[in-house]
Design a protein around this motif. Structure first.
Motif, PDB file in Angstrom:
ATOM      1  N   HIS B 239       0.825  -1.216   0.000  1.00  0.00           N
ATOM      2  CA  HIS B 239       0.000   0.000   0.000  1.00  0.00           C
ATOM      3  C   HIS B 239       0.860   1.267   0.000  1.00  0.00           C
ATOM      4  N   LYS B 240       2.151   1.111  -0.245  1.00  0.00           N
ATOM      5  CA  LYS B 240       3.090   2.243  -0.300  1.00  0.00           C
ATOM      6  C   LYS B 240       3.069   3.074   0.992  1.00  0.00           C
ATOM      7  N   ILE B 241       3.052   2.361   2.092  1.00  0.00           N
ATOM      8  CA  ILE B 241       3.108   3.014   3.408  1.00  0.00           C
ATOM      9  C   ILE B 241       4.495   2.765   3.983  1.00  0.00           C
ATOM     10  N   ARG B 242       5.134   3.832   4.418  1.00  0.00           N
ATOM     11  CA  ARG B 242       6.480   3.711   4.994  1.00  0.00           C
ATOM     12  C   ARG B 242       6.411   3.774   6.516  1.00  0.00           C
ATOM     13  N   ILE B 243       7.101   2.852   7.160  1.00  0.00           N
ATOM     14  CA  ILE B 243       7.244   2.974   8.615  1.00  0.00           C
ATOM     15  C   ILE B 243       8.358   3.990   8.819  1.00  0.00           C
ATOM     16  N   ALA B 244       7.958   5.207   9.145  1.00  0.00           N
ATOM     17  CA  ALA B 244       8.937   6.296   9.215  1.00  0.00           C
ATOM     18  C   ALA B 244       9.658   6.323  10.558  1.00  0.00           C
ATOM     19  N   ALA B 245       9.058   5.716  11.536  1.00  0.00           N
ATOM     20  CA  ALA B 245       9.694   5.620  12.859  1.00  0.00           C
ATOM     21  C   ALA B 245       9.066   4.438  13.558  1.00  0.00           C
ATOM     22  N   ASP B 246       9.819   3.820  14.445  1.00  0.00           N
ATOM     23  CA  ASP B 246       9.204   2.738  15.195  1.00  0.00           C
ATOM     24  C   ASP B 246       9.426   2.913  16.690  1.00  0.00           C
ATOM     25  N   ASP B 247       8.555   2.258  17.408  1.00  0.00           N
ATOM     26  CA  ASP B 247       8.629   2.207  18.868  1.00  0.00           C
ATOM     27  C   ASP B 247       8.619   0.724  19.224  1.00  0.00           C
ATOM     28  N   LEU B 248       9.484  -0.025  18.531  1.00  0.00           N
ATOM     29  CA  LEU B 248       9.545  -1.471  18.730  1.00  0.00           C
ATOM     30  C   LEU B 248      10.632  -1.805  19.745  1.00  0.00           C
ATOM     31  N   LEU B 249      10.338  -2.789  20.571  1.00  0.00           N
ATOM     32  CA  LEU B 249      11.336  -3.187  21.560  1.00  0.00           C
ATOM     33  C   LEU B 249      12.608  -3.686  20.877  1.00  0.00           C
ATOM     34  N   ASN B 250      12.460  -4.390  19.769  1.00  0.00           N
ATOM     35  CA  ASN B 250      13.692  -4.812  19.101  1.00  0.00           C
ATOM     36  C   ASN B 250      14.061  -3.872  17.957  1.00  0.00           C
ATOM     37  N   GLY B 251      13.524  -2.653  18.003  1.00  0.00           N
ATOM     38  CA  GLY B 251      13.878  -1.626  17.028  1.00  0.00           C
ATOM     39  C   GLY B 251      14.420  -0.397  17.734  1.00  0.00           C
ATOM     40  N   GLN B 252      13.770   0.729  17.494  1.00  0.00           N
ATOM     41  CA  GLN B 252      14.309   1.999  17.987  1.00  0.00           C
ATOM     42  C   GLN B 252      14.284   2.161  19.511  1.00  0.00           C
ATOM     43  N   ARG B 253      13.506   1.343  20.187  1.00  0.00           N
ATOM     44  CA  ARG B 253      13.523   1.473  21.656  1.00  0.00           C
ATOM     45  C   ARG B 253      14.888   1.104  22.238  1.00  0.00           C
ATOM     46  N   ARG B 254      15.622   0.230  21.525  1.00  0.00           N
ATOM     47  CA  ARG B 254      16.885  -0.204  22.127  1.00  0.00           C
ATOM     48  C   ARG B 254      18.078  -0.055  21.179  1.00  0.00           C
ATOM     49  N   MET B 255      17.818   0.275  19.888  1.00  0.00           N
ATOM     50  CA  MET B 255      18.889   0.211  18.902  1.00  0.00           C
ATOM     51  C   MET B 255      19.454   1.560  18.477  1.00  0.00           C
ATOM     52  N   THR B 256      19.107   2.626  19.141  1.00  0.00           N
ATOM     53  CA  THR B 256      19.574   3.919  18.645  1.00  0.00           C
ATOM     54  C   THR B 256      20.458   4.665  19.639  1.00  0.00           C
ATOM     55  N   PHE B 257      20.664   4.104  20.798  1.00  0.00           N
ATOM     56  CA  PHE B 257      21.433   4.848  21.791  1.00  0.00           C
ATOM     57  C   PHE B 257      22.799   4.228  22.009  1.00  0.00           C
ATOM     58  N   LEU B 258      23.819   4.967  21.589  1.00  0.00           N
ATOM     59  CA  LEU B 258      25.165   4.419  21.620  1.00  0.00           C
ATOM     60  C   LEU B 258      25.844   4.712  22.947  1.00  0.00           C
ATOM     61  N   PRO B 259      26.810   3.876  23.314  1.00  0.00           N
ATOM     62  CA  PRO B 259      27.573   4.161  24.529  1.00  0.00           C
ATOM     63  C   PRO B 259      28.294   5.506  24.382  1.00  0.00           C
ATOM     64  N   THR B 260      28.519   6.172  25.491  1.00  0.00           N
ATOM     65  CA  THR B 260      29.199   7.467  25.426  1.00  0.00           C
ATOM     66  C   THR B 260      30.719   7.256  25.375  1.00  0.00           C
ATOM     67  N   ASN B 261      31.431   8.378  25.339  1.00  0.00           N
ATOM     68  CA  ASN B 261      32.896   8.314  25.313  1.00  0.00           C
ATOM     69  C   ASN B 261      33.504   8.357  26.716  1.00  0.00           C
ATOM     70  N   ALA B 262      32.695   8.032  27.707  1.00  0.00           N
ATOM     71  CA  ALA B 262      33.202   8.068  29.094  1.00  0.00           C
ATOM     72  C   ALA B 262      34.436   7.173  29.218  1.00  0.00           C
ATOM     73  N   ASN B 263      35.411   7.604  30.048  1.00  0.00           N
ATOM     74  CA  ASN B 263      36.649   6.824  30.200  1.00  0.00           C
ATOM     75  C   ASN B 263      36.379   5.445  30.780  1.00  0.00           C
ATOM     76  N   ASP B 264      35.455   5.409  31.722  1.00  0.00           N
ATOM     77  CA  ASP B 264      35.101   4.138  32.346  1.00  0.00           C
ATOM     78  C   ASP B 264      34.139   3.395  31.406  1.00  0.00           C
ATOM     79  N   PRO B 265      34.527   2.236  30.877  1.00  0.00           N
ATOM     80  CA  PRO B 265      33.656   1.554  29.901  1.00  0.00           C
ATOM     81  C   PRO B 265      32.291   1.189  30.467  1.00  0.00           C
TER      82      PRO B 265
END
Lengths: 258, 362
Positions: B239-265
């Protein structure tokens, strides 16, 4: 000759309806046939019958929209739309003041909130099971050896309703067998079944909300028992077309004419 | 390694190369820690198994993710993995952890990761860090000592991986990625079993699909646990519908936040967890979830939200009525469909989806 007529075909699980309208959205003819096991053939039969009643050749139909669960099987359709949108359009055409449509068909039931221009605002639909649908009543009528068309009247005659705790059709059927064995009056069991189906529909109504006037469509609208109990719940009189089964097909034809 | 390699072949190769494999149940876990142990996390979300034996251990109202995961183990189809990791995602997964650890003789170690639910305040951060330390201790007992320098490298790899994912999600949001919903989520889900450097190569390939002009398509937000069954995605594509954003537990809820550059891993990993958006499995306030969904919808110019709920998923079901009412009050239409992860879409679900698409219009 101009081809300025439009058709809607609603392929349901039990029956298939075809409606033909002119460019002014006036209903010219309709037909209702059994769907059987061949949705495609049923659609063809319904359309041919409606054309015959309207005394129109096939080539006068400019556009056909198919709807209903068997919509994909209608080869003649120019477009396919869901029965939810089509019931909204049909009800809007028949009752312009209506903002809520309850459709109880053979296989599913739905509650539709429509806007001022007939557009869909929200809807709720039953899950896979047959609870809250025409099939539920059909199976129970068979089990109780009562004609389907008499079921509603018998429900109205009962002084009270026997409580039916299961809304699942299969479990409710077993429950009915037990109630019959316990010598409960048949009309009270039937009323209990109507209360169960209306309660099931009521859950869907609450999801969408009651907005303005309410129309009831689909074959179950012919059942006075269901109508009566729903009106009690809604505290208003339902708008019901004389042929409530064709509202979806009418909506499809109206949408084809736009 | 190409995208056509099967998951099992890939895992077999990884194992042959000397890596350990850990079967990981959904959803939140510190993958950088595992990588630092040279462990490949193999996530178990929706194994294609027919449920039979699991029914003897679980009540009928347990979701198909838990049921399928247990069935996989009972059928002996997880023989490649060297152990299991159970994050504390929900009660059902917690019970699964007990069943596998206490009652099944799998001969493989079970690890647990109790990430905090109330994610505000310093005590929660301290608790999370403490859980990281405990997990390291347990892993060291089975897989040898962790190398901190190696962990730092893994964090940098993780930063690269999540940066690319963020770029892809951003392109999807703007309609600037020439790829269907089906293909996009198929690629996203390969993160569940690929070694990070292999996955980064695939993401780089995907980024070449970037286009200059936005593609014509209507947009929706997809919320839930998984984009399953995949027929949902193909129906939206059709139907030419794009999922422009998701709120999926195995998608953007957990996959977009990267670790910081803090010295302590461990601090860097902790930062990523606490930056994640609100989630039903973390007991986030409904008001926060609502605000997040509204923002996703507005930012992605989406026309509505589709809640795709796995049957019996209690955390998701609890929030739904208020989320829908809240969205409705701000003029955002929404639809709820309940599905099983490995079952085809019923006619009713197709009708609901199509009616919703008709409702949100052009």
């Amino acid at each position: 000759m101009p081809n300025d007529y439009f058709a809607g075909i609603d392929v349901g699980s039990l029956s298939t309806e075809a409606v033909i309208v002119d460019s002014n959205k006036h209903l010219l003819s309709y037909s209702i046939v059994n769907t059987g096991i061949n949705s495609s053939a049923a659609a063809e039969e319904a359309l041919s019958e409606a054309l015959q009643k309207a005394e129109l050749p096939r080539n006068r139909i400019a556009k056909i929209i198919a709807t209903g669960y068997g919509r994909a099987a209608v080869g003649a359709a120019h477009k396919r739309m869901t029965e939810i949108t089509c019931h909204a359009a049909g009800a809007q055409q028949l009752f312009p003041e209506v903002r809520t449509v309850i459709d109880i068909g053979g296989q599913d039931s739905k509650v539709i909130h429509i806007g001022q221009d007939g557009q869909l605002v929200d809807f709720a639909m039953n899950d896979k099971c047959a609870a809250g649908t025409g099939r539920f009543l059909e199976i129970m009528a068979k089990r109780l050896e009562v004609k389907l068309e008499k079921l509603g009247d018998l429900a109205l005659l009962a002084e009270k309703a026997v409580s039916i705790s299961n809304t699942c059709t299969v479990f409710a059927e077993s429950e009915v067998v037990s109630l019959v064995a316990q010598n409960h009056p048949i009309d009270e069991i039937i009323r209990g079944l109507h209360v169960a189906i209306v309660n099931r529909i009521w859950n869907q109504v609450q999801t969408v909300g009651v907005h303005g006037q309410v129309a009831l469509t689909g074959g179950v609208a012919l059942n006075r028992g269901v109508v009566n109990l729903l009106e009690e719940k809604l505290e208003q009189t339902l708008e019901i077309y004389s042929e409530p089964q064709i509202v979806g097909a009418l909506g499809a034809a109206i949408l084809a004419s736009k | 390694m190409t995208t056509s390699d099967t998951r099992r072949d890939y895992l077999q190769n990884q194992k042959s190369s000397g890596r350990k494999l850990l079967g990981v149940f959904p959803a939140q876990f510190p993958r950088e820690l595992l990588w630092a142990f040279n462990i490949l996390p193999v996530e178990i979300w929706d194994p294609p198994v027919e449920i039979a034996q699991a029914n003897a251990h679980l009540q009928p109202y347990i979701c198909s993710i838990v049921r399928g995961g247990l069935e996989l183990i009972l059928q002996g189809k997880s023989s490649l993995v060297d152990g299991y990791l159970f994050p504390h995602t929900c009660d059902s997964l917690q019970n699964l952890a007990s069943i596998v650890n206490d009652h099944l003789d799998t001969g493989k170690p079970c690890f647990f990761f109790y990430h905090p639910k109330a994610v505000d305040g310093q005590p929660a951060r301290e608790f999370y860090r403490n859980q990281l330390t405990q997990l390291i201790d347990r892993l060291e007992q089975h897989f040898g000592s962790i190398n901190i320098e190696r962990l730092q490298e893994c964090i940098q790899t993780s930063r690269r991986l999540y940066s690319q994912l963020n770029e892809l999600f951003n392109l999807r949001k703007q309609g600037l990625l020439q790829i269907t919903n089906s293909d996009f989520y198929a690629t996203l889900r390969r993160s569940e079993f690929l070694w990070p450097t292999d996955y980064i190569s695939e993401l780089e390939l995907l980024l070449t699909q970037k286009c200059v002009k936005p593609l014509p398509s209507r947009a929706v937000v997809l919320s839930g646990i998984l984009p399953n069954p995949p027929e949902i995605l193909s129906l939206l594509d059709q139907h030419k519908i794009r999922i422009a954003a998701d709120d999926l537990l195995n998608g953007q809820r957990r996959m977009t936040f990267l670790p910081t550059n803090a010295n302590d891993p461990l601090e860097a990993i902790t930062d990523a967890y606490f930056a994640q958006p609100p989630c039903s499995t973390k007991d986030s306030a409904i008001a926060e979830r609502l605000k997040h969904l509204q923002k996703l919808t507005v930012d992605s110019k989406s026309k509505g939200v589709i809640f795709n709920i796995i049957k019996f998923c209690e955390p998701e079901l609890f929030d739904l009525p208020q989320l829908r009412a809240g969205l409705r009050s701000t003029g955002i239409p929404s639809l709820v469909i309940e599905t099983e992860i490995n079952q085809v879409l019923s006619g009713q679900i197709v009708t609901r989806l199509e009616a919703f698409l008709e409702m949100i219009g052009d």
